[in-house]
Each structure stands twice: as C-alpha cells, then as structure tokens.
Design an enzyme around this catalytic site. Structure first.
Site, PDB file in Angstrom:
ATOM      1  N   ASN A  33     -10.135   0.231   0.462  1.00 26.90           N
ATOM      2  CA  ASN A  33      -8.675   0.284   0.410  1.00 26.90           C
ATOM      3  C   ASN A  33      -8.213  -0.251  -0.952  1.00 26.90           C
ATOM      4  OD1 ASN A  33      -5.943  -0.155   0.667  1.00 26.90           O
ATOM      5  ND2 ASN A  33      -6.062  -1.091   2.697  1.00 26.90           N
ATOM      6  N   HIS A  80      -3.126   7.312   2.956  1.00 26.97           N
ATOM      7  CA  HIS A  80      -3.560   6.021   2.415  1.00 26.97           C
ATOM      8  C   HIS A  80      -4.963   5.747   2.970  1.00 26.97           C
ATOM      9  CE1 HIS A  80      -3.953   1.977   1.283  1.00 26.97           C
ATOM     10  NE2 HIS A  80      -3.622   1.432   2.445  1.00 26.97           N
ATOM     11  N   CYS A 102       0.821  -1.230   0.000  1.00 26.64           N
ATOM     12  CA  CYS A 102       0.000   0.000   0.000  1.00 26.64           C
ATOM     13  C   CYS A 102       0.849   1.272   0.000  1.00 26.64           C
ATOM     14  CB  CYS A 102      -0.947   0.009   1.187  1.00 26.64           C
ATOM     15  SG  CYS A 102      -2.035  -1.418   1.219  1.00 26.64           S
TER      16      CYS A 102
HETATM   17  O1  UT7 Z   1      -3.446  -1.201   3.657  1.00 25.50           O
HETATM   18  C1  UT7 Z   1      -3.276  -1.930   4.837  1.00 25.50           C
HETATM   19  C2  UT7 Z   1      -4.426  -2.871   4.970  1.00 25.50           C
HETATM   20  N1  UT7 Z   1      -4.914  -3.155   6.260  1.00 25.50           N
HETATM   21  C3  UT7 Z   1      -5.552  -2.325   7.106  1.00 25.50           C
HETATM   22  O2  UT7 Z   1      -5.570  -1.145   7.011  1.00 25.50           O
HETATM   23  C4  UT7 Z   1      -6.274  -2.998   8.240  1.00 25.50           C
HETATM   24  C5  UT7 Z   1      -6.067  -2.347   9.567  1.00 25.50           C
HETATM   25  N2  UT7 Z   1      -6.999  -2.929  10.525  1.00 25.50           N
HETATM   26  C6  UT7 Z   1      -8.292  -2.574  10.536  1.00 25.50           C
HETATM   27  O3  UT7 Z   1      -8.726  -1.740   9.770  1.00 25.50           O
HETATM   28  C7  UT7 Z   1      -9.182  -3.208  11.583  1.00 25.50           C
HETATM   29  O4  UT7 Z   1      -8.413  -3.980  12.455  1.00 25.50           O
HETATM   30  C8  UT7 Z   1     -10.306  -4.066  10.958  1.00 25.50           C
HETATM   31  C9  UT7 Z   1     -11.322  -3.185  10.248  1.00 25.50           C
HETATM   32  C10 UT7 Z   1      -9.707  -5.080   9.988  1.00 25.50           C
HETATM   33  C11 UT7 Z   1     -11.042  -4.832  12.065  1.00 25.50           C
HETATM   34  O5  UT7 Z   1     -11.539  -3.925  13.028  1.00 25.50           O
HETATM   35  P1  UT7 Z   1     -11.299  -4.215  14.576  1.00 25.50           P
HETATM   36  O6  UT7 Z   1     -12.015  -3.173  15.318  1.00 25.50           O
HETATM   37  O7  UT7 Z   1      -9.803  -4.325  14.797  1.00 25.50           O
HETATM   38  O8  UT7 Z   1     -12.023  -5.586  14.761  1.00 25.50           O
HETATM   39  P2  UT7 Z   1     -11.423  -6.959  15.316  1.00 25.50           P
HETATM   40  O9  UT7 Z   1     -10.523  -7.601  14.316  1.00 25.50           O
HETATM   41  O10 UT7 Z   1     -10.901  -6.718  16.696  1.00 25.50           O
HETATM   42  O11 UT7 Z   1     -12.739  -7.834  15.407  1.00 25.50           O
HETATM   43  C12 UT7 Z   1     -13.820  -7.501  16.305  1.00 25.50           C
HETATM   44  C13 UT7 Z   1     -14.918  -8.527  16.114  1.00 25.50           C
HETATM   45  C14 UT7 Z   1     -14.420  -9.983  16.136  1.00 25.50           C
HETATM   46  O12 UT7 Z   1     -15.380 -10.739  16.808  1.00 25.50           O
HETATM   47  P3  UT7 Z   1     -15.156 -11.162  18.350  1.00 25.50           P
HETATM   48  O13 UT7 Z   1     -13.878 -11.957  18.359  1.00 25.50           O
HETATM   49  O14 UT7 Z   1     -15.042  -9.875  19.101  1.00 25.50           O
HETATM   50  O15 UT7 Z   1     -16.388 -11.961  18.658  1.00 25.50           O
HETATM   51  C15 UT7 Z   1     -14.399 -10.372  14.678  1.00 25.50           C
HETATM   52  O16 UT7 Z   1     -14.589 -11.756  14.491  1.00 25.50           O
HETATM   53  O17 UT7 Z   1     -15.545  -8.357  14.853  1.00 25.50           O
HETATM   54  C16 UT7 Z   1     -15.581  -9.606  14.148  1.00 25.50           C
HETATM   55  N3  UT7 Z   1     -15.474  -9.322  12.717  1.00 25.50           N
HETATM   56  C17 UT7 Z   1     -16.548  -9.031  11.956  1.00 25.50           C
HETATM   57  N4  UT7 Z   1     -17.854  -8.948  12.243  1.00 25.50           N
HETATM   58  C18 UT7 Z   1     -18.682  -8.609  11.246  1.00 25.50           C
HETATM   59  C19 UT7 Z   1     -14.358  -9.258  11.941  1.00 25.50           C
HETATM   60  N5  UT7 Z   1     -14.690  -8.930  10.676  1.00 25.50           N
HETATM   61  C20 UT7 Z   1     -16.035  -8.777  10.662  1.00 25.50           C
HETATM   62  C21 UT7 Z   1     -16.957  -8.440   9.668  1.00 25.50           C
HETATM   63  N6  UT7 Z   1     -18.265  -8.360  10.004  1.00 25.50           N
HETATM   64  N7  UT7 Z   1     -16.576  -8.175   8.399  1.00 25.50           N
END
Ligand code: UT7
Length: 332
Positions: free
Chosen positions: A288, A258, A117
């Site tokens: 993204n 980004h 990225c």
């Molecule tokens: O260019 C570089 C590319 N990468 C990035 O920029 C990613 C950077 N990271 C992020 O943007 C965030 O970490 C995410 C958007 C990917 C995730 O957000 P988060 O607030 O860090 O969520 P999390 O991974 O801590 O997940 C929270 C909950 C989990 O459930 P439990 O374990 O709390 O029960 C996940 O299983 O949300 C669940 N979850 C979802 N639920 C509904 C994960 N993805 C989804 C989804 N829909 N798509």
C-alpha cells in the site's frame, strides 16, 4: 442552457519506485510474522523502500519527469503542480514547491493536498477544476509517499502493509469531446478520524522527547474497522458515480483501485459484479503506497498496454480522514 465543459484529459503518466525491495521474508526477520500470513491476509509479496536520504519530493520529481516526457512537454509548459502526500519532506514548505524546484518549473503554481490514501483522486479533481477554469493549461498531479518514514517497524499489524513510491499524471485540454476526465465523486467523514492516523507531529501533539518515546509519530490503524469501511465506501462510491454519469458496471473496461489489500478488492469485485480481470492489481509488488497507489497502478497499466483508446476507467480510493471516492475517465 449549460455548455458542454472542455474535455480535460490525461496527456501522460509516469511513476517511480525505489530500488530496494523488502520481501515478506525480510519483514519476518523484524517482527513475528510470515510470508504465508502476509500473503494470505493482504496479497502483498514485497514492497519498495526509499533510501535513507531519498525524500518524498525526490520520488515525486522522478515520477513527474517521466509523466512530462510521456506528455512531450517542457518545464516551461507546466503551470500547476499538486502533490498528494501524507509523508511530506517537511511540515512546510509544500512538497509540491520542493518538487517544482527539483524539476525546474519556472511557471508553476504549487501546493499539496492531504487526503491520505484518497489524496490522488482529491488532487486530480482539484487539478481538473483549475485547468477547466482556463487559468492553467498543464497540471502535473502527483501522489508520492515515503510511508517507511512513518511506519513503526516493531508493529506487525501495520509494518507489513506499506511501501514507498510515486506516480504522476499530466492533465490538460483534450481535443476529442466526451473523452478524458468525466467526473469524480468524493466524500469525507471526520467522525472516525482515529481509526487510521498519525497522532503526533501536529499542533495537537507537537514533537517532544515524550511524543517520540511513546511512538506518537507512527501510523496507527484499527485494521478490521478500516477493512469494513474500505469495502462499504468504495462499493457505494462506485454505485453512485455510475448512476450520476449514466453508466452500468458492464460498461467499465478497467478498474484502478487503491492498492491496499487483495481481499478488499475481491470483495468489491463480487459486490459490484465486476470481474476480477477488470481490476488492475500491482499491490503484490508494492504494498500500500497510499496516495501514490492509484497513479503508480495507472502508469503500469498504461505501460503494460492494459488500457486502450476509448476505454472507460473507474478509479476507486479510500483512506484516513476518513476520505473516499471514485473517478471516471474515458481514455483518449
Ligand atoms: O489505505 C488504507 C490502509 N489500511 C488498510 O487498507 C487496512 C485494512 N485492513 C486490512 O487490510 C486487514 O484488517 C489487515 C491485513 C490489517 C489484518 O487482517 P485481518 O484479517 O483483519 O486480521 P486481524 O487484524 O483480525 O488479525 C488476525 C490475527 C490476530 O491474532 P489473534 O488475535 O487472532 O490471535 C493478529 O494479532 O492475526 C494477528 N496478526 C498477525 N499475525 C502475523 C496481525 N498482524 C499480523 C502479522 N503477522 N503481520
């Protein structure tokens, strides 16, 4: 005594986004997610998806053509093409060579850069150095991605975040001293390469029935770790580049970050004490788009007249590698 370097400036911008729009509601029919979750966790409402037969070089060529038109240059004028991408048409030849052929650029030297990225900023710094060397006059710098080709559409933790598109700039010698590309501050750290990567398809895990069956050709990400790295790395890069070139945050007119996650941008805004109004944001409509995200946002900001002559622009990126960095541009 060192002489003042030649001003290298952006002569034109262009972008291309595929027609097909995939909304959060559309994705909620594929995996267990919702518009509410995606919007509140990332700020993304929809993204563009390339047609099945539409390639990374097709999109790069369309963005490149728009930038050439904006710069009022003909194909013969372009003598360097650098494409930043992690979704090339093929492992080789380079997407830049394929783009050159589609645009009919007889005099161009072409190669790709891969810094995930952050790729566009790495390509821009490289292009500026080569133009500054005096061996190239006009460089076409493109970020183009068909992210949909490496996404696992059954993995809700990644498939909601990415989209396809391309953005491009033409750089060349400027006439107003002190304008154009002022500098970049780029970094890499291979120690955490596995928090954001595609494991298969290279010499480590060559394509095989097994590698396909076990999903090794899809993007894998440890989202929370990437999130923390993104905020930390872009904040530090912004602080470092402003110090290096003797600017304060107050002097920044527009930030082109980004476009990965609105919450990352909001945290940056508060940590750097740079108001959100200064950040140009279009991730709600594109998601993204990896190396395309900064040039796509830049082109939209230019088209929307959000960038004025003499504005100081700060670009900020992070991505797999790990790679991250910033660039400062005084708009001509
Ligand atoms: O260019 C570089 C590319 N990468 C990035 O920029 C990613 C950077 N990271 C992020 O943007 C965030 O970490 C995410 C958007 C990917 C995730 O957000 P988060 O607030 O860090 O969520 P999390 O991974 O801590 O997940 C929270 C909950 C989990 O459930 P439990 O374990 O709390 O029960 C996940 O299983 O949300 C669940 N979850 C979802 N639920 C509904 C994960 N993805 C989804 C989804 N829909 N798509």
């Amino acid at each position: 005594m060192t002489s003042e370097p030649l001003p290298i400036t952006i002569k034109g911008t262009g972008s291309y986004a595929p027609e097909k729009v995939l909304t959060n509601d559309d994705i909620s029919k594929l995996v267990d997610t919702s518009d509410e979750w995606i919007l509140s966790r990332s700020g993304i409402k929809e993204r563009r998806i390339a047609a099945k037969n539409e390639t990374c070089s097709d999109m790069a060529a369309k963005a490149g053509l728009a930038a050439m038109k904006a710069a009022n240059l003909s194909p013969e004028d372009i003598d360097l093409v650098i494409v930043a991408t992690i979704t090339p048409d093929k492992p080789f030849p380079s997407t830049a060579c394929l783009t050159q052929h589609k645009l009919g650029l007889p005099n161009a030297v072409c190669f790709d850069i891969e810094a995930a990225c952050s790729g566009f900023l790495f390509a821009l710094e490289t292009g500026v150095a080569l133009v500054r060397s005096g061996n190239y006059r006009h460089a076409l710098i493109i970020g183009s991605e068909k992210m949909s080709s490496i996404i696992d559409w059954t993995d809700r933790t990644t498939c909601v975040l990415f989209g396809d598109s391309a953005g491009a700039v033409i750089i060349g010698e400027g006439s107003i001293p002190g304008t154009g590309f002022l500098g970049a501050n780029l970094s890499s750290d291979g120690a955490s390469s596995d928090i954001l990567h595609v494991p298969g398809g290279g010499s480590l895990i060559p394509p095989s029935a097994d590698s396909v069956a076990s999903g090794q050709h899809f993007l894998k990400m440890k989202g929370r770790e990437v999130f923390k790295f993104a905020v930390r790395s872009m904040e530090q890069s912004a602080i470092d580049i402003l110090k290096q070139y003797n600017f304060t945050t107050k002097q920044i007119d527009v930030v082109i970050p980004h476009q990965a996650n609105l919450r990352i941008i909001e945290l940056l805004s508060s940590k750097l004490e740079l108001p959100m109004e200064k950040f140009f944001i279009n991730l709600d409509r594109y998601g993204n788009t990896s190396s395309a995200s900064i040039p796509l946002a830049l082109d939209e900001a230019v088209q929307a007249k959000k960038i004025k002559s003499n504005d100081l622009i700060l670009m900020l990126a992070f991505g797999g590698g790990l790679t991250w960095g910033s660039a400062l541009i005084r708009w001509p």
